[in-house]
Each structure stands twice: as C-alpha cells, then as structure tokens.
Design an enzyme around this catalytic site. Structure first.
Site, PDB file in Angstrom:
ATOM      1  N   SER A 184     101.333   1.807  29.843  1.00  9.13           N
ATOM      2  CA  SER A 184     102.108   2.332  28.716  1.00  9.13           C
ATOM      3  C   SER A 184     103.515   1.762  28.765  1.00  9.13           C
ATOM      4  O   SER A 184     104.048   1.489  29.849  1.00  9.13           O
ATOM      5  CB  SER A 184     102.182   3.863  28.784  1.00  9.13           C
ATOM      6  OG  SER A 184     103.145   4.367  27.870  1.00  9.13           O
TER       7      SER A 184
ATOM      8  N   TYR B 153     104.052  11.442  32.767  1.00  5.70           N
ATOM      9  CA  TYR B 153     103.255  10.361  32.173  1.00  5.70           C
ATOM     10  C   TYR B 153     103.881   9.000  32.502  1.00  5.70           C
ATOM     11  O   TYR B 153     103.180   8.064  32.905  1.00  5.70           O
ATOM     12  CB  TYR B 153     103.167  10.552  30.661  1.00  5.70           C
ATOM     13  CG  TYR B 153     102.249   9.577  29.971  1.00  5.70           C
ATOM     14  CD1 TYR B 153     100.870   9.663  30.136  1.00  5.70           C
ATOM     15  CD2 TYR B 153     102.756   8.579  29.147  1.00  5.70           C
ATOM     16  CE1 TYR B 153     100.015   8.779  29.506  1.00  5.70           C
ATOM     17  CE2 TYR B 153     101.908   7.687  28.512  1.00  5.70           C
ATOM     18  CZ  TYR B 153     100.542   7.795  28.686  1.00  5.70           C
ATOM     19  OH  TYR B 153      99.699   6.903  28.060  1.00  5.70           O
TER      20      TYR B 153
END
Length: 242
Positions: free
Chosen positions: A140, A154
């Site tokens: 990501s 995250y």
C-alpha cells in the site's frame, strides 16, 4: 511440443484487486489457483470466469491468519498443477482507529494476515517454484504516505511488507526467483467503498484507481520483461504520495 501453461497462485484472490489479477493472469495464459477466506460463492464464480479463458482454475479456502490452511492450499495448488510459477500475495485486512481505541485482538489479526500470512505463504510456495519464478506482494502507498488519522497499524503492516520484500529478494536471487511489491493508493473495491469520495480530492489525478490497473502492473511483474527487477516497491496511486 506445446509449452506447459504457467501456474499462478493468488492468495486472497476472490474479489477486488486479487480477482482482477487472477483474471488478468488467466487472460495471459496461466492456470490460476486462488484462495478465499469466506466468500466461497464469489470464489467459485470467479473460477468459472477464469476457465472461460481456456485455462484451469482452482478455488481453495484458506484464512491467511491460519498457517495450516495456507500450507494446505499451497500443497493442493502444487498437486493439481505440478508447480507454481507465480505467487501473488493479496490477502489483507484494513481497520482504521486511533491508537487509544485500537484493540489488541484487532492488532494481532492485522499482523497475522497482512505480515505473517504473507511470509508464510511465500515460504510454503518456494519448494514448488522453479527458476524464473515470480513473487508479487500487494502492499500500500501508506508505507510511504500515512496521512489518514487512525491508519498507523495498516501503514505499519504495509511498511513491513516493503522491507520484507527487500530482504527476500536477496535470499531468492540465487534461485532465479524475483520478488517485487506493488503499493496501490485508493482503489475502487468493496474494502474502500466508504472512503472513495473522501480521498479522491487528495489525489492529483482526482480519481481513485481501478483493480484492472493494478492487475496490469502485476502482469508485467509476472512476465519475462521484468526479469531484472527484484526487491522493488512500485507505488501506483495517481500521484497521491508525491
């Protein structure tokens, strides 16, 4: 003599980015095994769509937090197709919360799926991978740009994947296997449906990405033209992290 089809294993391949990658690799001529955690109907439907490209498909239930299930899925894929040429690590979960409200169980679950599961799936697949094999992780852009409140865990997991890829690239190079990491920005999937309108104004291109765009990059990394690239993290986010 016909060249045997390559085999791709997509961990977390039943929907979203994983499904788009599975379909693209099938379109490019690979047999595809894919894992799913709970969406059995979607996985079987996708397997049918994959086989419309003239290749074989296999849907396998495996929670990426469960080492035994991951190992079993890899072994079943290898037994069905004889080898694994391409491994895509797409399974991941996202939970947004401030550190004060972030529960330990949720923290452990995210680490298990987003980091430990990636490592264990690669470890399980390697004995079945020939020279020229390709490992592709889906990270990501939060690994390089974590600007959203509550995204610390995250971002931490995706940063760990990027560093893992660098280390494994050194380990796998003598075997002729490459490993690279794709770092998408916001992509239009069911996981991001609630945040698309919020984030698109943060992106210079003023839109979120499509799963097919990530699949196109994955197809390049899975192919022969990427053979000199390993250990890289490629950010594809419409300029969001500039």
């Amino acid at each position: 003599m016909n060249t045997p089809k390559k085999t791709a294993l997509v961990i977390g391949g039943s929907r979203g980015i994983g499904a788009a990658i599975a379909l693209r690799l099938a379109r490019d001529g690979a047999n595809v095994a894919l894992t799913y955690a709970s969406a059995a109907a979607k996985a079987e439907q996708l397997a049918g769509a994959i086989e419309e490209h003239g290749v074989q498909a296999l849907a396998l239930k495996a929670d990426s937090a469960n080492a035994a299930e991951l190992q079993a899925a890899v072994e079943q894929a290898a037994a069905r197709f004889g080898r694994i040429d391409i491994v895509v690590l797409n399974a991941g979960i996202l939970h947004i919360a401030d550190i004060a409200e972030f529960g330990i169980e949720t923290l452990d679950r995210m680490l298990d799926v987003n980091v430990r599961g990636v490592y264990l799936a690669i470890k399980a697949a390697l004995p079945h991978m020939p020279p020229g094999g390709r490992v592709i992780t889906i990270g990501s852009n939060t690994a390089v740009r974590s600007g959203h409140p509550g995204s610390s865990v995250y971002a931490m997991t995706k940063g760990a994947v990027a560093v893992m890829v660098k280390g494994l690239a050194v380990d796998l190079a003598p075997r002729g296997i490459t490993i690279n990491n794709i770092q998408p920005g916001p992509i239009e999937t069911d996981m991001t449906a609630d945040m698309i309108e919020l984030v698109k104004d943060w992106i210079p291109l003023k839109r979120v990405g499509q799963p097919s765009e990530i699949a196109g990059l994955a197809a390049y990394l899975a192919g022969p033209e990427s053979g000199y690239m390993t250990g890289a993290s490629l950010t594809i986010d419409g300029g969001m992290s500039l």
